[in-house]
Design a protein around this motif. Structure first.
Motif, PDB file in Angstrom:
ATOM      1  N   ASP A   1     -65.282  84.050-148.486  1.00 57.02           N
ATOM      2  CA  ASP A   1     -64.582  84.478-149.699  1.00 57.02           C
ATOM      3  C   ASP A   1     -65.172  83.727-150.890  1.00 57.02           C
ATOM      4  OD1 ASP A   1     -62.936  85.244-151.695  1.00 57.02           O
ATOM      5  OD2 ASP A   1     -61.079  84.522-150.782  1.00 57.02           O
TER       6      ASP A   1
ATOM      7  N   SER B   1     -64.998  84.248-153.933  1.00 54.13           N
ATOM      8  CA  SER B   1     -64.234  84.240-155.182  1.00 54.13           C
ATOM      9  C   SER B   1     -63.218  83.107-155.254  1.00 54.13           C
ATOM     10  CB  SER B   1     -63.508  85.575-155.369  1.00 54.13           C
ATOM     11  OG  SER B   1     -62.534  85.750-154.347  1.00 54.13           O
ATOM     12  N   LYS B   2     -62.991  82.410-154.136  1.00 55.60           N
ATOM     13  CA  LYS B   2     -61.968  81.375-154.126  1.00 55.60           C
ATOM     14  C   LYS B   2     -62.526  80.067-153.573  1.00 55.60           C
ATOM     15  CE  LYS B   2     -58.156  84.662-153.629  1.00 55.60           C
ATOM     16  NZ  LYS B   2     -56.988  85.092-152.813  1.00 55.60           N
TER      17      LYS B   2
ATOM     18  N   ASP C   1     -52.505  76.486-149.926  1.00 53.41           N
ATOM     19  CA  ASP C   1     -53.649  77.371-149.697  1.00 53.41           C
ATOM     20  C   ASP C   1     -54.667  76.759-148.729  1.00 53.41           C
ATOM     21  OD1 ASP C   1     -52.661  79.359-151.323  1.00 53.41           O
ATOM     22  OD2 ASP C   1     -53.710  78.644-153.112  1.00 53.41           O
TER      23      ASP C   1
END
Length: 830
Positions: A338, A340-341, A351
């Motif tokens: 991922d 984007s994170k 998280d």
């Protein structure tokens, strides 16, 4: 049989004798020792002007046996001629032929005479036996579509001719053993008429030649001699030692066998059957595929592009694939990609480890990729040691047997929403989703959870994840052990002491070795349409065993004692389950603790216990350890009567007996074994080891089990792999150095009972290794059209990069030869 008179005097032989004795001897024994050919290459005009029918011979099949020699005639000549004559006069009428024998090379310049023969057999004793014109005649014969069979010393014939070297395929090496030795011949081709009726492992005496250059990959090898069964000498070729092979050559068909070096060979029923099949093909009585293992006949093509910057539009962190009946490929990304994170490693952060498990669809018709859906998973913590990194996430994918009708997709994953940050526990589950075939999009709201179970996530690794169906609609689910072996020096992984809030993370007896725990297992369930499942008969436990008070088994368990079965497959023709799993971390064996790390493959025909963490390989035991001092070795495990006496065990103490595995390998080699004492305990001394499977070796290693190929004769696909591979099991490793990337044959009589493979074929040139190839094999499956899809993980860990890709490997070699219209007997009925 007709045998023409001997002609011992020829000008070319006279010139050959004028060579120095040393050069002549070297050329006869070793191929190309002399630096120059004593004659120029044959003029091309001779090749094109010799009048020959195309193809030579006809329905009245005739075979020419040529037996000239530059030295004294071999004692095998008369036996060989008699054997070929008998072959031609016996057997089914459609396979019979006439035999003519001669040592007069003038036959090769007489087009009218040579054109009558369907095949030429060289039963020669080596050296220069043809002058330039005669060799040109043989070349013209092959170009016209003739057949050639070379036997044993034929490989020493015409030692200065590059064309003849190509016709034979290889030259004997200086230092080949000269004595008769009994050895085992592995029969890899179960389709060719020369080998299809032979034993899988053919034990026979002969004189075994070594080769200056291994021809495998340039020719189609049908049989190999197993070097560990005899003394091959200093010029040995290693595990891949071809002994019989064939190929379409220069317009014709060439078959060579290095066997037949003794008079007694020609009296063997099996050897005569070998020659009969070779002659069936070379004479055009029958077809055969002699292109199936020639590397240049395969094309490996990357079908996905690198992701666009900041996106995962093409591929996630590659972790598994499945091919739909219509040819679409669905492949998953575990969750470390991922982009984007940020990666979150702080357990105080809600998280922690959050990532996206992605499902992509590649459509070969449009050559387009669609991002079908994303699951929010636990599994994005990046790298580091085992108390930092994690291998959870989106781990497996399968399609319902009725996928074309219902669009159901099964996903094996670790949802982020179900983690317990306080106890550092998670839930692994198998869920069913529905795919819209028109849009290639998953309906995430359609999820039905079939099965779930707890996993500890304090420590990494070994999550498993593979899934597969059998022919009865049963779903197999591979679950990882998810424990560290770092607290047992990389050996058994049986240290009961390390724990987080009371949950052990270094004792595989709590998980893989526990009859009441679903981790470290291969489960088998029967999914029902309503999203539930039932238990098929024949699993390892019913779940209701009264043993030791009851309540100590799980009925879903089909196989226990596996460490990290990332990839499994089922051959639906036999319902044999095939699995591979990663071993622990010890780099060498220990006389105190047991074997080094063994990565393992197993062909599984019934429910059983496959050993971890008690025994590995072919029942090689580890040493037990327990509280109060886990550093102190206790007794060796009894592989036939294992006991789980861990304080972390809530299952049975008395376990099912352990089944030997099919393939195992370590940094020391493949199939490592040791002498055993009176109690059956191996010595574990490296200097005493032997390798039962010398065709593979480990190092850094991670098994990636593959499929069993099944050839579809009805398919019209131009890309399908040929029938040679039918029934072969593909085994590989994430890494591409000395680790396996092979197709293996097993013996139906011993498969599932610990029997070793009978033959292995390297795939490293067909499924290309190296920086520009498929370097990090993550998964591989055959498509309905017979092509092979392969996932390359990429060059980084816990992410996807520019080399992460889906590949397709297709066959471009064409069908069997000769063409149907060129079959000799077909002409007789027209």
């Amino acid at each position: 049989m007709q045998r023409t008179p001997h002609h011992r005097s020829r000008s070319r032989r006279g010139l050959a004798v004028a060579l120095t004795a040393g050069a002549l001897t070297a050329s006869l024994l070793g191929g190309n020792a002399a630096s120059a050919r004593p004659y120029p290459e044959p003029p091309r005009s001779l090749v094109t002007t010799l009048s020959l029918p195309s193809p030579p011979g006809g329905a009245n099949v005739k075979v020419l046996v040529f037996h000239a020699s530059a030295t004294e005639e071999s004692p095998t000549v008369d036996a060989g001629i008699a054997a070929i004559e008998k072959i031609g006069l016996t057997g089914p009428e459609a396979g019979r032929f006439r035999t003519v024998a001669t040592d007069d090379p003038a036959v090769f310049t007489n087009g009218k005479q040579l054109g009558k023969y369907n095949a030429v057999v060289f039963l020669t004793g080596g050296g220069d036996v043809l002058d330039p014109e005669q060799e040109a005649g043989l070349e013209a014969y092959m170009e016209a579509g003739g057949g050639f069979l070379g036997i044993h010393d034929a490989a020493r014939t015409e030692p200065y001719s590059d064309w003849f070297t190509g016709l034979i395929g290889a030259r004997p090496a200086v230092g080949s053993p000269t004595g008769v030795q009994r050895a085992t011949v592995e029969i890899g081709d179960r389709r060719h008429p020369a080998t299809k009726n032979l034993p899988l492992e053919w034990k026979r005496p002969d004189k075994w030649l070594n080769w200056t250059k291994n021809p495998s990959g340039d020719v189609h090898t049908v049989a190999r001699v197993r070097e560990i069964t005899y003394k091959p000498g200093a010029s040995a070729n290693g595990w891949d030692h071809p002994v019989s092979w064939c190929r379409d050559y220069d317009g014709g068909r060439s078959f060579y066998t290095a066997m037949g070096g003794t008079v007694d060979s020609f009296a063997e029923t099996d050897f005569r059957d070998h020659l009969r099949g070779a002659l069936d093909w070379t004479t055009r009585i029958s077809q055969a595929d002699c292109r199936a293992t020639i590397n240049s006949n395969y094309k490996a093509e990357r079908v996905t592009q690198p992701n666009q910057p900041g996106q995962n539009d093409q591929i996630g962190e590659p972790h598994g694939l499945v091919v739909a009946p219509d040819g679409r490929v669905l492949y998953i990304g575990r969750g470390g990609a991922d982009s984007s994170k940020p990666v979150v490693t702080d357990w105080n952060n809600p998280d922690i480890g959050k990532g996206l498990g992605q499902i992509h669809v590649y459509d070969p018709k449009t050559k387009k990729v669609t991002l079908a859906g994303e699951l929010t998973i636990f599994g994005n913590k990046g790298g580091g040691d085992e108390l930092v990194k994690v291998e959870e996430g989106l781990l497996g994918i399968e399609l319902d047997p009725d996928f074309e009708k219902n669009g159901w997709v099964y996903l094996h994953y670790t949802p982020h929403s179900k983690i317990d940050r306080d106890k550092q526990m998670a839930v692994r589950q198998v869920s069913r989703f529905t795919l819209d075939p028109a849009t290639n999009k998953l309906d995430l709201s359609s999820e039905k959870v079939l099965l779930h179970w707890p996993v500890q996530i304090h420590s990494c690794c070994h999550a498993g994840g593979g899934m597969a169906w059998d022919s009865k609609g049963n779903l197999y689910i591979a679950t990882g052990d998810n424990n560290s072996s770092g607290f047992s020096e990389g050996y058994s992984g049986n240290n009961p002491q390390p724990n987080y809030k009371g949950v052990s993370f270094a004792d595989a007896r709590r998980t893989a070795g526990n009859t009441n725990n679903l981790n470290g297992k291969i489960l088998r369930i029967h999914p029902e349409d309503n999203g539930t499942y039932t238990l098929p008969e024949g699993n390892l436990f019913t779940g209701k065993e009264p043993d030791e008070g009851g309540g100590r088994t799980r009925g879903e368990i089909y196989v226990m004692g596996v460490r990290n079965p990332a990839r499994i497959s089922v051959d639906k023709s036999t319902d044999t389950l095939y699995a591979g799993w990663v071993g622990p971390d010890a780099g060498s064996p220990s006389t105190t603790w047991g074997p080094a790390k063994y990565d393992t493959f197993a062909a599984i025909t019934k429910a059983g216990n496959h050993g971890w963490p008690y025994c590995m390989g072919n029942k090689q035991p580890y040493r037990d350890r327990n509280l109060p001092d886990p550093s102190k070795p206790l007794g060796w495990y009894d592989c036939d009567h294992p006991r789980n006496e861990s304080p972390n065990n809530d299952g049975l103490v008395n376990l099912p007996p352990i089944t030997s595995n099919t393939i195992w390998y370590s940094p020391q080699g493949g199939g490592v074994d040791y002498p055993r004492n009176a109690n059956g305990i191996p010595s574990y001394k490296a200097e005493e080891q032997k390798q039962l499977l010398p065709w593979l070796k480990g190092g850094g290693q991670a098994t990636m089990n593959g499929p069993v190929y099944r050839y579809d004769a009805a398919s019209t696909s131009a890309d399908k792999w040929p029938s040679y591979w039918d029934g072969k099991w593909f085994v590989g490793d994430f890494y591409d150095d000395t680790q396996p990337r092979h197709a293996v044959l097993t013996d139906p009589k011993t498969v599932g009972k610990g029997g070793l493979p009978t033959h292995a074929e390297s795939l490293k040139k067909i499924i290309p290794v190296g920086a520009d190839g498929i370097r990090n094999l993550m998964d591989w499956k055959f498509a309905p059209d017979g092509s092979l899809y392969v996932l390359d993980y990429g060059r980084g860990f816990f992410t996807s990069d520019s080399r992460s890709a889906l590949w397709r490997v297709t066959y471009k070699g064409g069908g069997p030869t000769p063409a149907a219209e060129d079959l000799a007997r077909k002409a007789a009925v027209q």
